[in-house]
Design a protein around this motif. Sequence first.
Motif, mmCIF file in Angstrom:
data_model
loop_
_atom_site.group_PDB
_atom_site.id
_atom_site.type_symbol
_atom_site.label_atom_id
_atom_site.label_comp_id
_atom_site.label_asym_id
_atom_site.label_seq_id
_atom_site.Cartn_x
_atom_site.Cartn_y
_atom_site.Cartn_z
ATOM 1 N N ARG A 22 0.980 -1.141 0.231
ATOM 2 C CA ARG A 22 -0.204 0.096 0.404
ATOM 3 C C ARG A 22 0.831 1.043 -0.162
ATOM 4 N NH1 ARG A 22 -3.223 -2.600 3.644
ATOM 5 N NH2 ARG A 22 -1.962 -0.943 5.463
ATOM 6 N N TRP A 23 1.755 1.320 1.010
ATOM 7 C CA TRP A 23 2.707 2.156 1.174
ATOM 8 C C TRP A 23 3.020 2.513 -0.050
ATOM 9 C CZ3 TRP A 23 8.109 2.483 -0.089
ATOM 10 C CH2 TRP A 23 8.939 3.685 0.323
ATOM 11 N N ALA A 24 3.619 2.009 -1.000
ATOM 12 C CA ALA A 24 4.400 1.610 -2.519
ATOM 13 C C ALA A 24 3.751 1.967 -3.288
ATOM 14 C CB ALA A 24 5.782 0.408 -3.041
ATOM 15 N N SER A 25 2.467 2.104 -2.982
ATOM 16 C CA SER A 25 1.836 2.464 -4.235
ATOM 17 C C SER A 25 0.736 3.651 -4.628
ATOM 18 C CB SER A 25 0.241 1.125 -4.798
ATOM 19 O OG SER A 25 0.565 -0.330 -4.296
ATOM 20 N N ALA A 26 1.482 4.560 -3.099
ATOM 21 C CA ALA A 26 1.102 5.822 -3.042
ATOM 22 C C ALA A 26 2.060 6.669 -3.052
ATOM 23 C CB ALA A 26 0.275 6.022 -1.862
ATOM 24 N N PHE A 27 3.471 6.157 -2.826
ATOM 25 C CA PHE A 27 4.665 7.053 -2.504
ATOM 26 C C PHE A 27 4.822 7.647 -4.089
ATOM 27 C CE2 PHE A 27 9.408 7.599 -1.783
ATOM 28 C CZ PHE A 27 9.292 8.175 -1.428
ATOM 29 N N PRO A 28 4.726 8.779 -4.585
ATOM 30 C CA PRO A 28 5.596 9.076 -6.144
ATOM 31 C C PRO A 28 6.781 8.846 -6.747
ATOM 32 C CG PRO A 28 5.217 10.819 -4.354
ATOM 33 C CD PRO A 28 5.236 10.307 -3.407
ATOM 34 N N LEU A 29 7.610 8.140 -5.434
ATOM 35 C CA LEU A 29 8.739 7.825 -6.600
ATOM 36 C C LEU A 29 8.758 5.486 -6.914
ATOM 37 C CD1 LEU A 29 11.768 9.087 -4.447
ATOM 38 C CD2 LEU A 29 10.983 9.540 -7.293
ATOM 39 N N THR A 30 8.174 5.083 -5.593
ATOM 40 C CA THR A 30 8.135 4.375 -6.143
ATOM 41 C C THR A 30 6.374 3.289 -7.012
ATOM 42 O OG1 THR A 30 6.802 3.956 -3.808
ATOM 43 C CG2 THR A 30 8.977 2.614 -4.067
ATOM 44 N N PRO A 32 5.089 4.274 -9.847
ATOM 45 C CA PRO A 32 5.072 2.629 -11.351
ATOM 46 C C PRO A 32 5.205 1.987 -11.188
ATOM 47 C CG PRO A 32 6.113 5.723 -11.211
ATOM 48 C CD PRO A 32 6.242 5.707 -9.832
ATOM 49 N N ILE A 33 6.707 1.343 -9.993
ATOM 50 C CA ILE A 33 7.150 0.247 -10.477
ATOM 51 C C ILE A 33 5.940 -0.680 -9.690
ATOM 52 C CG2 ILE A 33 8.765 -1.132 -9.905
ATOM 53 C CD1 ILE A 33 10.796 0.640 -8.842
ATOM 54 N N ALA A 34 4.913 -0.034 -8.412
ATOM 55 C CA ALA A 34 4.049 -0.840 -7.897
ATOM 56 C C ALA A 34 3.501 -1.318 -8.737
ATOM 57 C CB ALA A 34 3.916 -0.285 -6.444
ATOM 58 N N GLN A 35 2.570 -0.087 -9.854
ATOM 59 C CA GLN A 35 2.040 -0.350 -10.855
ATOM 60 C C GLN A 35 1.853 -1.538 -11.288
ATOM 61 O OE1 GLN A 35 -0.200 3.557 -11.988
ATOM 62 N NE2 GLN A 35 -1.232 4.132 -10.061
ATOM 63 N N LYS A 36 3.281 -0.918 -11.669
ATOM 64 C CA LYS A 36 3.605 -2.054 -13.158
ATOM 65 C C LYS A 36 3.598 -3.507 -12.507
ATOM 66 C CE LYS A 36 7.389 -2.160 -16.971
ATOM 67 N NZ LYS A 36 8.612 -3.244 -16.201
ATOM 68 N N ARG A 37 4.670 -3.316 -11.903
ATOM 69 C CA ARG A 37 4.595 -4.953 -10.931
ATOM 70 C C ARG A 37 2.929 -5.936 -10.822
ATOM 71 N NH1 ARG A 37 8.286 -4.403 -12.776
ATOM 72 N NH2 ARG A 37 10.513 -4.361 -11.585
ATOM 73 N N ALA A 38 2.036 -5.066 -10.426
ATOM 74 C CA ALA A 38 0.783 -5.350 -9.708
ATOM 75 C C ALA A 38 -0.309 -5.874 -11.270
ATOM 76 C CB ALA A 38 0.116 -4.202 -8.892
ATOM 77 N N ARG A 39 0.274 -4.713 -12.246
ATOM 78 C CA ARG A 39 0.021 -4.882 -13.893
ATOM 79 C C ARG A 39 0.243 -5.864 -14.251
ATOM 80 N NH1 ARG A 39 -2.284 -2.760 -18.850
ATOM 81 N NH2 ARG A 39 -2.699 -4.255 -19.583
ATOM 82 N N GLU A 40 1.534 -6.403 -13.891
ATOM 83 C CA GLU A 40 1.840 -8.231 -14.747
ATOM 84 C C GLU A 40 1.608 -9.081 -13.976
ATOM 85 O OE1 GLU A 40 6.941 -6.329 -15.540
ATOM 86 O OE2 GLU A 40 6.737 -7.434 -13.644
ATOM 87 N N LEU A 41 0.859 -8.779 -12.562
ATOM 88 C CA LEU A 41 0.896 -10.369 -11.809
ATOM 89 C C LEU A 41 -0.712 -10.181 -12.448
ATOM 90 C CD1 LEU A 41 0.905 -12.324 -9.593
ATOM 91 C CD2 LEU A 41 0.488 -10.919 -7.921
#
Length: 371
Positions: A22-30, A32-41
């Motif tokens: 949740r934190w990584a999905s909200a924190f601006p620097l992480t 895009p990566i969190a969204q990309k990984r969630a989409r990949e999964l």
Amino acid sequence: MSIFDSWLDVRNRLLASPAFQRWASAFPLTRPIAQKRARELFDIVAGFVYSQILFACVRLKLFEILAEGPQSADALAKRMALPPEGAIRLLRAAGSLRLVAVCEDKRYALGELGAAMIGNPGIAAMVEHHAMVYSDLADPVALLRGEVERTALSSYWSYAANTDAANVDEQSIDGYTALMSDSQSLIAGDVLDAYSLKGHKCLLDVGGGDGTFLVTAAKRWPHLKVILFDLPAVAERAKARFQREGLADRATAVGGDVMRDPLPEGADVVSLVRVLHDHDDDEALAIIKAARRVLPTGGTLLVAEPMSGTPGAEPIGDAYFGFYLLAMGSGRPRTPVEIDNMLRLNVFDPVRLVPTVRPILTRLLAATRMA
Ligand SMILES: CC(C)=CCC/C(C)=C/CC/C(C)=C/C=C/C(C)=C/C=C/C=C(C)/C=C/C=C(C)/C=C/C=C(C)/C=C/CC(C)(C)O
Ligand SMILES: C[S@@+](CC[C@H](N)C(=O)[O-])C[C@H]1O[C@@H](n2cnc3c(N)ncnc32)[C@H](O)[C@@H]1O
């Protein structure tokens, strides 16, 4: 525990924690990566659903219909014999996958990926054929444990499970030979663009199917003689094809079982196109040895097939072909290095990885027979 193991442990604990996610999905620097990984999964989870949407488009000939030009949902519903709600559901789903495009006036057109399907009819044939693949993969664990007696794919590729390949039934040959011929158009041009046959006199294609690869090669190189070797019933089909194409004066087809019968002599280049990966290591080595026997010193062996570990296409080798061949009951995808080792063991040296334009579809190794 090594430093690497400890680092993996810490990383994976972090990635597995819902609070960190949740934190990584909200924190601006992480983010895009969190969204990309969630989409990949999510795409892995949903892969079968996406495939079935494509399957419905192919079954209903949606891309051919849209190739005539953009049309309204009502018109498309009639052409596909679907109720209007069903048509809209399919069109929106296909739109989200870029198979279909939605025009501003609410008509539907071919999407970028749908347009690519029109240019390569071999893909639609593969999609239809996947009905069998997915039924075989319904219980992947049983397949991995070797608990499945007979799969649809092992019957379809009748040579795969048959110890007497020369006696496979004629009907199954028609099915797989047509599928291979349709999809060969994606491969032949790429292989022949990558490796010039200008300096060769005679090409022997082992496991050449109905001759689609050799017809393309012979038309490109008018000086070239070509010989096809495949199971007797398949070679008969190639012989008829060469005649129809007006190539009978420089194209011959010989029937036999590569595991038992000698290959025809006279070629200075031998090709194995989508052949080695069908076979377990002992049989793959036997095929390489058979090619070695008929090639003169300095002759060339070409191995063209999708390979494991292709940068940017890793899942195509180890996931798609790995499990496809598991269901077929024979063979495995190999890395270029694994094939290179098999070739060097059999006096092929040097072995060169020749770049192809679409390595996701086929890669190419060219090996020279030593004295
Ligand atoms: C100018 C504009 C509008 C845009 C510019 C942007 C641009 C450059 C866009 C690119 C457009 C373009 C050229 C797209 C091309 C797309 C292509 C060529 C797509 C090709 C896709 C190929 C696919 C999906 C192939 C699938 C093949 C399969 C599934 C093969 C399976 C083979 C099997 C199962 C073989 C079995 C044989 C055995 C038994 C293993 O031996
Ligand atoms: C996957 S298909 C590839 C066909 C073609 N090279 C292509 O890429 O479209 C494998 C081919 O190997 C042939 N084959 C399988 N076992 C064989 C054997 N023991 N002897 C000769 N040919 C065989 C099959 O009949 C089939 O045509």
